[in-house]
Design an enzyme around this catalytic site. Structure first.
Site, PDB file in Angstrom:
ATOM      1  N   ALA A 257      -3.842 -10.624  17.822  1.00 13.69           N
ATOM      2  CA  ALA A 257      -4.822  -9.702  18.421  1.00 13.69           C
ATOM      3  C   ALA A 257      -5.294 -10.194  19.793  1.00 13.69           C
ATOM      4  O   ALA A 257      -5.876  -9.434  20.565  1.00 13.69           O
ATOM      5  CB  ALA A 257      -6.023  -9.555  17.484  1.00 13.69           C
TER       6      ALA A 257
ATOM      7  N   LYS B 139      -4.998   9.027   2.578  1.00 17.50           N
ATOM      8  CA  LYS B 139      -4.238  10.201   3.026  1.00 17.50           C
ATOM      9  C   LYS B 139      -4.957  11.509   2.731  1.00 17.50           C
ATOM     10  O   LYS B 139      -4.809  12.481   3.455  1.00 17.50           O
ATOM     11  CB  LYS B 139      -2.837  10.186   2.416  1.00 17.50           C
TER      12      LYS B 139
ATOM     13  N   GLU C 264      -2.130   4.232   9.625  1.00 19.32           N
ATOM     14  CA  GLU C 264      -0.728   3.906   9.336  1.00 19.32           C
ATOM     15  C   GLU C 264      -0.494   3.740   7.826  1.00 19.32           C
ATOM     16  O   GLU C 264       0.551   4.134   7.290  1.00 19.32           O
ATOM     17  CB  GLU C 264      -0.347   2.607  10.068  1.00 19.32           C
TER      18      GLU C 264
ATOM     19  N   VAL D 180       0.668   6.659   4.989  1.00 22.85           N
ATOM     20  CA  VAL D 180       2.010   7.194   4.726  1.00 22.85           C
ATOM     21  C   VAL D 180       2.989   6.033   4.569  1.00 22.85           C
ATOM     22  O   VAL D 180       3.101   5.175   5.450  1.00 22.85           O
ATOM     23  CB  VAL D 180       2.497   8.091   5.879  1.00 22.85           C
TER      24      VAL D 180
ATOM     25  N   GLY E  18       2.842   3.433   2.819  1.00 20.28           N
ATOM     26  CA  GLY E  18       2.213   2.122   2.578  1.00 20.28           C
ATOM     27  C   GLY E  18       2.565   1.085   3.620  1.00 20.28           C
ATOM     28  O   GLY E  18       2.211   1.207   4.792  1.00 20.28           O
TER      29      GLY E  18
ATOM     30  N   GLY F 261       1.166   0.711 -14.893  1.00 20.66           N
ATOM     31  CA  GLY F 261       0.183   0.874 -13.815  1.00 20.66           C
ATOM     32  C   GLY F 261       0.781   1.469 -12.552  1.00 20.66           C
ATOM     33  O   GLY F 261       0.240   1.312 -11.459  1.00 20.66           O
TER      34      GLY F 261
ATOM     35  N   ASP G 163       0.237  14.711  -3.130  1.00 22.20           N
ATOM     36  CA  ASP G 163       0.178  13.461  -2.352  1.00 22.20           C
ATOM     37  C   ASP G 163       1.290  13.468  -1.291  1.00 22.20           C
ATOM     38  O   ASP G 163       1.054  13.156  -0.129  1.00 22.20           O
ATOM     39  CB  ASP G 163       0.334  12.268  -3.305  1.00 22.20           C
TER      40      ASP G 163
ATOM     41  N   LYS H 233       1.048  13.550   2.908  1.00 25.34           N
ATOM     42  CA  LYS H 233       1.783  12.602   3.762  1.00 25.34           C
ATOM     43  C   LYS H 233       2.690  13.348   4.736  1.00 25.34           C
ATOM     44  O   LYS H 233       2.844  12.932   5.887  1.00 25.34           O
ATOM     45  CB  LYS H 233       2.574  11.624   2.891  1.00 25.34           C
TER      46      LYS H 233
ATOM     47  N   GLY I 101       0.931  -0.429  -3.144  1.00 23.45           N
ATOM     48  CA  GLY I 101       0.667  -1.798  -3.587  1.00 23.45           C
ATOM     49  C   GLY I 101      -0.352  -2.478  -2.695  1.00 23.45           C
ATOM     50  O   GLY I 101      -0.552  -2.099  -1.541  1.00 23.45           O
TER      51      GLY I 101
HETATM   52  N1  HSE Z   1       0.313   7.272  -5.537  1.00 20.68           N
HETATM   53  C1  HSE Z   1       0.885   6.938  -4.274  1.00 20.68           C
HETATM   54  C2  HSE Z   1       2.395   6.727  -4.430  1.00 20.68           C
HETATM   55  C3  HSE Z   1       0.214   5.696  -3.742  1.00 20.68           C
HETATM   56  O1  HSE Z   1       2.854   6.574  -5.564  1.00 20.68           O
HETATM   57  O2  HSE Z   1       3.122   6.758  -3.446  1.00 20.68           O
HETATM   58  C4  HSE Z   1       0.548   5.345  -2.323  1.00 20.68           C
HETATM   59  O3  HSE Z   1       0.202   6.357  -1.422  1.00 20.68           O
END
Ligand code: HSE
Length: 403
Positions: free
Chosen positions: A34, A102, A126, A129, A131, A184, A198, A202, A300
């Protein structure tokens, strides 16, 4: 060295804890990148947590935002209610906000970006979308000299995992969902993932970065999720030389842009064919660069934190001079219904009637069903012809759009 950047993390669930861990573990690396010291000062949460040394845990956002050392708020609360209020408060004070949210970006992003600009702050997302996979910044920087004409992505990891399990082990949709729950890999309420909302959010964010469209186009994107798919759809796709993936598709068309989120048949050999399990992949086509592929972990704790920290570093580098770009007229959102598509179909009953109702290019006979590839036709026509065929007693699955 320039002024230090104090950071507050609001919402210390999975992603927020990842940001806390990364800022603590990699403090020196991040500060060096930075060009100034970047340090975690506050964690804002109602839960009892054990903050790292020197970090204050509080529920009082106003106290945090009144601290002149706090220059950036990481909003990792999720949802569009409290997160919206917190983001507005920070931006109104000229404090920049980074987020993985998102839902908020796709519903209020246009407004929040304008608010950030008015107050000399940044609103960066960032992490919202794909991750940990950098996609928005490459579109806005490295590829910014291209006319981006098309994007196709597997942008939801949970559904990609479910489809992979159905494909590899012949599991039914409910069985795959149960397994993913145990691991999970899906949210407590999986509706946003499995119904495609979702991925739709995105896609709206990607289209904004790629085509300059409005983030608020989100609800207009035609969307079909994966909850109506069965393991037999996987067999049908395999017989036709591909695999089923939930694809977010956007393209520039005359007078605007169009897009859909839909189960698709991705042929073997396509770069997205091998994107399996919880991984994400995105193919972007630019007029000069050609096709570019992005691949990696779309969710994650630390992968998502990595994207948030990337935004933080960008802000820290340029805090005193946020770049304000001249805005072009956003392209209109055009319904995909008039676009020409081809589809793969599982036909359980009534193959002859189906072939009379829908122009068909190729049929493969399988045990107890036929796998069919239709001729190209407008999406609207395909759906109407399928409805008519079903009215004549044809039993068929949902169409898998060919990529
Ligand atoms: N539920 C979302 C996925 C989490 O499975 O992609 C990450 O945005």
């Amino acid at each position: 060295m320039r002024d230090k950047i104090g950071v507050a993390v609001a919402g210390c669930g999975v992603v927020g804890s990842g940001v806390v861990e990364m800022l603590t573990r990699n403090r020196q690396i991040i500060s060096r990148a930075a060009g100034r010291e970047v340090f975690l000062k506050y964690m804002v949460d109602i839960k009892k947590l054990d903050p790292p040394e020197g970090v204050t845990l509080t529920q009082d956002l106003d106290q945090v935002l009144a601290d002149p050392q706090v220059k950036v708020l990481a909003e990792t609360i999720g949802g569009a209610r409290i997160a919206y209020a917190y983001t507005r408060k920070a931006l109104e004070k000229g404090i920049s906000v980074i987020t993985s949210n998102k839902e908020l970006v796709a519903t209020k992003g246009d407004e929040l970006k304008a608010l950030a600009e008015q107050n000399g702050a940044w609103y960066l997302y960032e992490a919202a979308v794909c991750g940990g996979v950098p996609v928005l910044r490459p579109l806005k920087t490295c590829l910014a000299g291209n006319r981006i004409t098309r994007l196709d992505g597997i942008v939801n990891g949970s559904t990609n995992y479910l489809l992979t399990r159905m494909e590899q082990s012949g599991l039914s949709f409910p069985a795959a969902l149960g397994e993913a729950r145990d691991l999970g890999y899906v949210e407590a309420d999986p509706a946003a993932d499995i119904e495609g909302w979702d991925a739709r959010r995105k896609l709206a964010i990607l289209a904004n970065a790629a085509f300059g469209s409005n983030l608020s186009d989100d609800p207009a994107i035609a969307t079909e999720g994966i909850s109506r798919l069965t393991a037999r759809d996987m067999a049908c796709a395999r017989a036709l030389g591909g695999a089923v993936k939930l694809i977010a598709h956007g393209e520039l068309v005359e007078n605007g842009w169009t897009g859909w989120v839909h189960p698709a048949l991705v042929p073997q050999g396509h770069p997205l064919y091998d994107v399996k399990d919880v991984f994400n992949g995105l193919c972007v086509t630019g007029d000069c660069v050609g096709q570019v592929m992005f691949y990696g972990r779309g969710a994650g704790m630390l992968p998502t934190a990595s994207a948030l920290v990337g935004d933080l570093i960008e802000i820290a580098r340029d805090l005193e001079s946020p770049l304000i770009l001249e805005k072009a007229q956003p392209p209109r959102m055009i319904s995909p219904m008039s676009r020409t598509v081809q589809a793969a179909l599982r036909v359980e009953e009534g193959i002859l009637s189906l072939c009379e109702a829908v122009p068909v290019e190729h049929v493969v006979s399988l045990e107890g069903m036929n796998a069919v590839r239709t001729r190209p036709m407008p999406l609207e026509q395909l759906l109407a012809k399928l409805d008519a065929a079903r009215g004549l007693g044809v039993q068929t699955g949902i169409p898998l759009l060919l990529l």
